[in-house]
Motif scaffolding. Structure first.
Motif, PDB file in Angstrom:
ATOM      1  N   MET A 231       0.892  -1.297  -0.055  1.00 53.63           N
ATOM      2  CA  MET A 231       0.042   0.029  -0.137  1.00 53.63           C
ATOM      3  C   MET A 231       0.963   1.398   0.070  1.00 53.63           C
ATOM      4  O   MET A 231       0.494   2.356  -0.057  1.00 53.63           O
TER       5      MET A 231
ATOM      6  N   TYR B  60       2.487  -3.754   9.627  1.00 53.17           N
ATOM      7  CA  TYR B  60       2.358  -4.661  10.685  1.00 53.17           C
ATOM      8  C   TYR B  60       1.612  -5.903  10.400  1.00 53.17           C
ATOM      9  O   TYR B  60       1.012  -5.816   9.330  1.00 53.17           O
TER      10      TYR B  60
ATOM     11  N   GLY C  22      -5.988  -1.601   1.545  1.00 54.34           N
ATOM     12  CA  GLY C  22      -4.987  -1.301   2.718  1.00 54.34           C
ATOM     13  C   GLY C  22      -5.929  -0.510   3.714  1.00 54.34           C
ATOM     14  O   GLY C  22      -5.970  -1.122   5.139  1.00 54.34           O
ATOM     15  N   LEU C  23      -6.816   0.173   3.262  1.00 53.81           N
ATOM     16  CA  LEU C  23      -7.653   1.101   4.333  1.00 53.81           C
ATOM     17  C   LEU C  23      -8.731   0.234   5.083  1.00 53.81           C
ATOM     18  O   LEU C  23      -8.939   0.117   6.115  1.00 53.81           O
TER      19      LEU C  23
ATOM     20  N   LEU D 192      -8.416  -3.199   5.491  1.00 51.78           N
ATOM     21  CA  LEU D 192      -7.734  -4.148   6.483  1.00 51.78           C
ATOM     22  C   LEU D 192      -7.235  -3.351   7.705  1.00 51.78           C
ATOM     23  O   LEU D 192      -7.075  -3.954   8.721  1.00 51.78           O
ATOM     24  N   GLU D 193      -6.847  -2.121   7.448  1.00 50.71           N
ATOM     25  CA  GLU D 193      -6.583  -1.343   8.648  1.00 50.71           C
ATOM     26  C   GLU D 193      -7.866  -1.194   9.428  1.00 50.71           C
ATOM     27  O   GLU D 193      -7.755  -1.388  10.955  1.00 50.71           O
ATOM     28  N   MET D 194      -8.764  -0.846   9.008  1.00 49.96           N
ATOM     29  CA  MET D 194     -10.278  -0.754   9.789  1.00 49.96           C
ATOM     30  C   MET D 194     -10.248  -1.895  10.448  1.00 49.96           C
ATOM     31  O   MET D 194     -10.887  -1.924  11.694  1.00 49.96           O
ATOM     32  N   VAL D 195     -10.329  -2.974   9.785  1.00 45.76           N
ATOM     33  CA  VAL D 195     -10.795  -4.197  10.072  1.00 45.76           C
ATOM     34  C   VAL D 195      -9.743  -4.830  11.440  1.00 45.76           C
ATOM     35  O   VAL D 195     -10.151  -5.385  12.210  1.00 45.76           O
ATOM     36  N   THR D 196      -8.298  -4.591  11.287  1.00 46.51           N
ATOM     37  CA  THR D 196      -7.435  -5.119  12.232  1.00 46.51           C
ATOM     38  C   THR D 196      -7.599  -4.206  13.520  1.00 46.51           C
ATOM     39  O   THR D 196      -7.097  -4.700  14.404  1.00 46.51           O
ATOM     40  N   LYS D 197      -7.895  -2.825  13.276  1.00 42.76           N
ATOM     41  CA  LYS D 197      -7.861  -1.758  14.360  1.00 42.76           C
ATOM     42  C   LYS D 197      -9.213  -1.686  15.285  1.00 42.76           C
ATOM     43  O   LYS D 197      -9.152  -1.315  16.472  1.00 42.76           O
TER      44      LYS D 197
END
Lengths: 241, 241
Positions: free
Chosen positions: A124, A227, B88-89, B91-96
């Protein structure tokens, strides 16, 4: 007409419509034997000229000769035909010698993209491709690229990471990167991305197991922000969430 | 189920079978309005949630909410969903945060590959992607990457090369590269690769016309070996012909 077709990583579902149409339109298929096998379902009973590894020049020569004689030829290349693939060699031959052949480059999905989607979203942010094969490139040039990629914090995709005769290259690459890389930096390893035998591992820079890697493997080293969470390797773009 | 679908550069013929299947399977389509338009032919009369530019977080939020409520959602992203795209966004939202949504990243052909095939075969050797957008990345980080990419002779693909508010970035990038680049180095410019209005120019590093470039353009700067012949931009892999 010579189509230089990127068939994607292997599975038919990652092939584009344009690539499939070119194979279907062709009178004859030319390619390295592993790749001709991957598109067998599309080829039917057309003639297929298979050649072995490291026979790239002979393969291109044969494809150009058949196209010049009036046949529609699909020269197939795994991944994208324009990334470490057959398009470059064909266009070099066409621009340096006097072939009278119309060439159309048909792009395909390269291994890094397929591997990235298997791992999560590691690509990304700015990234680079480095091939660790020194058959055609001096090792010093490759070394320089490895070092600066780490120094400037590019996500780095290693193509041709390891094979007979250069078992140590990937380990050397990691040693060159180590002054700039936190040992906790995530590393993704994908073998045969997009194919039936696909396998993946997510590890860290410090715990890398080089023995997992062979010639059909792609290795992606994250950047400072990459991460791993819930088994997904993610490089943030920088949004504030 | 949430599919994050890379639809490729635009034309349906550069889309993969997997991407098309995901759009066809979805109950609802979510995307930036230009991209939902590109796949209109596949969408039929399904509901389409279009959002504007710079509304990425809202778009992902809406897609996740609908998927969590039980719908099959296709969130579409141009090029590859994992390269400066929506994967990316999501998966960031899903992991955080605690979303209960199954996500599948469906890769697609990124702009550099499509542009490369239009120009010839410029990406045949090690290359990097650098986005010139400093909305989410400090300009100093981008500068460092530009300089080392030139120093280590990577072929360089500039994403988001120029837009309102950062008209000067591409020119600055060329100034940073100029100590390492021969003015004769080929540069390829492709606007709207793979779409109906596709246009291309091949020029040199020294003669670059920055006015040709806008946000829908990809710029590829060759390496020391890249040459132009018969209107084709080719980076040799290193074969002895």
């Amino acid at each position: 007409m010579l189509y230089v077709v990127g068939i994607g990583p292997g599975g038919l579902d990652m092939m584009t419509y344009q690539a499939r149409a070119a194979i279907e339109e062709a009178d004859v298929i030319v390619g390295y034997k592993t790749y001709t096998h991957l598109v067998k379902a599309l080829v039917g009973d057309k003639p297929v000229l298979k050649t072995g590894m490291c026979k790239e020049i002979e393969r291109c020569q044969a494809a150009l000769e058949m196209a010049q004689s009036g046949k529609t030829v699909a020269l197939i290349s795994s991944g994208d035909s324009g990334i470490y693939g057959m398009a470059g060699l064909i266009l070099e031959m066409v621009t340096k010698h006097s072939w009278h052949v119309e060439v159309k480059v048909i792009p395909g999905m390269t291994a890094s993209i397929a591997a990235g989607s298997v791992l999560g979203a590691p690509l990304m942010h700015d990234f680079c491709h480095i091939s660790l094969s020194d058959l055609l490139t001096p090792w010093e040039v490759i070394e320089k690229r490895i070092i600066v990629a780490a120094e400037a914090d590019f996500v780095t995709c290693f193509y041709n990471p390891r094979s007979r005769g250069r078992e140590g290259h990937l380990k050397q690459a990691f040693e060159l990167m180590s002054p700039y890389k936190d040992p906790q930096t995530p590393v993704g390893i994908v073998k045969e991305a997009g194919r039936r035998k696909e396998a993946k591992w997510i590890t860290t820079f410090g715990d890398m197991d080089f023995e997992l890697v062979d010639m059909r493997t792609l290795v992606i080293v994250g950047n400072q922000s990459t991460y791993v969470e819930q088994g997904l390797m993610v490089t943030p773009r920088g949004y504030q969430l």
